[in-house]
Design a protein around this motif. Structure first.
Motif, PDB file in Angstrom:
ATOM      1  N   ASP A  96       0.807  -1.223   0.000  1.00 39.26           N
ATOM      2  CA  ASP A  96       0.000   0.000   0.000  1.00 39.26           C
ATOM      3  C   ASP A  96       0.842   1.277   0.000  1.00 39.26           C
ATOM      4  OD1 ASP A  96       0.850  -0.703   2.574  1.00 39.26           O
ATOM      5  OD2 ASP A  96      -0.914   0.140   3.563  1.00 39.26           O
ATOM      6  N   ILE A  97       2.148   1.155  -0.255  1.00 46.65           N
ATOM      7  CA  ILE A  97       3.020   2.325  -0.388  1.00 46.65           C
ATOM      8  C   ILE A  97       3.514   2.374  -1.835  1.00 46.65           C
ATOM      9  CG2 ILE A  97       5.142   3.459   0.342  1.00 46.65           C
ATOM     10  CD1 ILE A  97       4.831   2.150   3.069  1.00 46.65           C
ATOM     11  N   PRO A  98       2.996   3.320  -2.634  1.00 45.83           N
ATOM     12  CA  PRO A  98       3.422   3.413  -4.028  1.00 45.83           C
ATOM     13  C   PRO A  98       4.896   3.799  -4.153  1.00 45.83           C
ATOM     14  CG  PRO A  98       1.408   4.687  -3.649  1.00 45.83           C
ATOM     15  CD  PRO A  98       1.940   4.273  -2.308  1.00 45.83           C
ATOM     16  N   ALA A  99       5.561   3.242  -5.149  1.00 46.77           N
ATOM     17  CA  ALA A  99       6.964   3.576  -5.429  1.00 46.77           C
ATOM     18  C   ALA A  99       6.982   4.805  -6.336  1.00 46.77           C
ATOM     19  CB  ALA A  99       7.670   2.394  -6.082  1.00 46.77           C
ATOM     20  N   SER A 100       6.951   5.972  -5.718  1.00 43.35           N
ATOM     21  CA  SER A 100       6.819   7.225  -6.459  1.00 43.35           C
ATOM     22  C   SER A 100       7.435   8.352  -5.644  1.00 43.35           C
ATOM     23  CB  SER A 100       5.325   7.499  -6.686  1.00 43.35           C
ATOM     24  OG  SER A 100       5.078   8.836  -7.008  1.00 43.35           O
ATOM     25  N   TRP A 101       7.880   9.401  -6.335  1.00 45.11           N
ATOM     26  CA  TRP A 101       8.383  10.583  -5.636  1.00 45.11           C
ATOM     27  C   TRP A 101       7.240  11.358  -4.980  1.00 45.11           C
ATOM     28  CZ3 TRP A 101      13.026  11.029  -3.928  1.00 45.11           C
ATOM     29  CH2 TRP A 101      14.105  10.490  -4.628  1.00 45.11           C
ATOM     30  N   ASP A 102       5.971  10.978  -5.268  1.00 42.76           N
ATOM     31  CA  ASP A 102       4.835  11.574  -4.565  1.00 42.76           C
ATOM     32  C   ASP A 102       4.804  11.123  -3.109  1.00 42.76           C
ATOM     33  OD1 ASP A 102       4.008  12.856  -6.853  1.00 42.76           O
ATOM     34  OD2 ASP A 102       2.400  11.431  -7.305  1.00 42.76           O
ATOM     35  N   ILE A 103       5.538  10.060  -2.800  1.00 44.73           N
ATOM     36  CA  ILE A 103       5.597   9.498  -1.454  1.00 44.73           C
ATOM     37  C   ILE A 103       6.991   9.777  -0.894  1.00 44.73           C
ATOM     38  CG2 ILE A 103       5.455   7.382  -0.079  1.00 44.73           C
ATOM     39  CD1 ILE A 103       2.799   8.211  -1.437  1.00 44.73           C
ATOM     40  N   THR A 104       7.032  10.620   0.135  1.00 44.38           N
ATOM     41  CA  THR A 104       8.297  10.912   0.813  1.00 44.38           C
ATOM     42  C   THR A 104       8.133  10.533   2.282  1.00 44.38           C
ATOM     43  OG1 THR A 104       7.725  13.179   1.451  1.00 44.38           O
ATOM     44  CG2 THR A 104       8.684  12.868  -0.769  1.00 44.38           C
ATOM     45  N   SER A 105       9.028  10.997   3.104  1.00 43.98           N
ATOM     46  CA  SER A 105       8.929  10.714   4.534  1.00 43.98           C
ATOM     47  C   SER A 105       7.639  11.270   5.134  1.00 43.98           C
ATOM     48  CB  SER A 105      10.147  11.254   5.279  1.00 43.98           C
ATOM     49  OG  SER A 105      10.273  12.647   5.077  1.00 43.98           O
ATOM     50  N   ASP A 106       7.044  12.303   4.518  1.00 43.66           N
ATOM     51  CA  ASP A 106       5.759  12.822   5.003  1.00 43.66           C
ATOM     52  C   ASP A 106       4.706  11.716   4.966  1.00 43.66           C
ATOM     53  OD1 ASP A 106       7.031  15.324   5.000  1.00 43.66           O
ATOM     54  OD2 ASP A 106       6.027  16.003   3.174  1.00 43.66           O
ATOM     55  N   SER A 107       4.536  11.134   3.777  1.00 42.09           N
ATOM     56  CA  SER A 107       3.537  10.074   3.613  1.00 42.09           C
ATOM     57  C   SER A 107       3.893   8.831   4.412  1.00 42.09           C
ATOM     58  CB  SER A 107       3.393   9.707   2.132  1.00 42.09           C
ATOM     59  OG  SER A 107       2.696  10.710   1.440  1.00 42.09           O
ATOM     60  N   LEU A 108       5.173   8.516   4.472  1.00 39.58           N
ATOM     61  CA  LEU A 108       5.583   7.342   5.247  1.00 39.58           C
ATOM     62  C   LEU A 108       5.302   7.541   6.736  1.00 39.58           C
ATOM     63  CD1 LEU A 108       8.850   6.366   3.375  1.00 39.58           C
ATOM     64  CD2 LEU A 108       6.635   5.215   3.292  1.00 39.58           C
ATOM     65  N   ALA A 109       5.466   8.759   7.227  1.00 40.68           N
ATOM     66  CA  ALA A 109       5.130   9.048   8.624  1.00 40.68           C
ATOM     67  C   ALA A 109       3.626   8.891   8.850  1.00 40.68           C
ATOM     68  CB  ALA A 109       5.588  10.453   9.003  1.00 40.68           C
ATOM     69  N   ALA A 110       2.824   9.344   7.891  1.00 41.08           N
ATOM     70  CA  ALA A 110       1.372   9.188   7.998  1.00 41.08           C
ATOM     71  C   ALA A 110       0.995   7.706   7.978  1.00 41.08           C
ATOM     72  CB  ALA A 110       0.679   9.942   6.870  1.00 41.08           C
ATOM     73  N   TRP A 111       1.631   6.946   7.093  1.00 37.86           N
ATOM     74  CA  TRP A 111       1.379   5.506   6.999  1.00 37.86           C
ATOM     75  C   TRP A 111       1.719   4.821   8.325  1.00 37.86           C
ATOM     76  CZ3 TRP A 111       4.710   1.241   7.215  1.00 37.86           C
ATOM     77  CH2 TRP A 111       4.207   0.027   6.722  1.00 37.86           C
ATOM     78  N   LEU A 112       2.882   5.151   8.894  1.00 35.07           N
ATOM     79  CA  LEU A 112       3.298   4.552  10.160  1.00 35.07           C
ATOM     80  C   LEU A 112       2.343   4.951  11.286  1.00 35.07           C
ATOM     81  CD1 LEU A 112       5.395   2.784  11.626  1.00 35.07           C
ATOM     82  CD2 LEU A 112       6.664   4.897  12.116  1.00 35.07           C
TER      83      LEU A 112
END
Length: 195
Positions: A96-112
């Motif tokens: 559920d984490i796309p491999a894209s530059w649209d996903i940075t540590s911001d989105s990863l922090a939200a996911w976590l």
């Protein structure tokens, strides 16, 4: 960086530090442009860049503890430590984490935050160019949060944003159990229909 790390390490709140990729991720972007490799490869390298910056953070305070899994994260919190998430073990395998530059540590922090059932998410930025009237969309348009952040932020998680001007009082606020910065209103998503 030093004042923020000291403030986070002294927090009375149970917090998890999600490092950005910083200069390490900037090198991945530059090398992708020069060497023309895929976003999938760049995504993996950017997550490893977060781990590199995580090692820099871990080196700054004895209360900080490395956390590669949800179990290690919870154990560190239970021991009164501040976990620093080293994301490759969890994030690279997550469908559920796309491999894209649209996903940075911001989105990863939200996911976590969603995986841990967190109440709040604080992003610390190198800019102070935001206001309490900002929305996630207006922040994304200006590049203050990444393009994938809105979709990755779980429902019910309070979103706070802090910048350089908040660093001076961050230590006292966190030590008293409060978050620095400002709360950003999160739009209420319509309920999904079953079926």
């Amino acid at each position: 960086m030093e004042s923020w790390i000291a403030a986070l390490a002294g927090s009375k709140l149970p917090i998890v530090i999600v490092p950005g990729g910083g200069l390490f991720a900037d090198q991945v972007r530059e090398m992708q442009f020069r060497m023309d490799f895929s976003d999938t490869a760049a995504h993996a390298m950017a997550i490893l860049a977060m781990e590199q910056f995580g090692q820099v953070i871990l080196d700054r305070d004895e209360r900080l503890a490395p956390a590669r899994s949800l179990e290690e994260t919870v154990r560190a919190l239970d021991e009164g430590k501040v976990p620093v998430w080293l994301p490759s073990s969890l994030a690279l395998a997550a469908p559920d984490i796309p491999a894209s530059w649209d996903i940075t540590s911001d989105s990863l922090a939200a996911w976590l935050a969603g995986k841990l059932g967190a109440n709040a998410l604080l992003l610390i930025k190198q800019t102070g160019a935001f206001l309490g009237s900002d929305t996630i969309d207006s922040l994304a348009v200006r590049g203050i949060v990444d393009a994938g952040f809105a979709a990755m932020l779980p429902d019910g998680v309070d979103f706070h944003l802090a910048g350089p001007k908040d660093a001076a009082e961050a230590g006292a606020l966190l030590a008293s159990g409060n978050l620095p910065g400002i709360r950003i209103a999160v739009p209420i998503r319509p309920a999904r229909k079953a079926g």
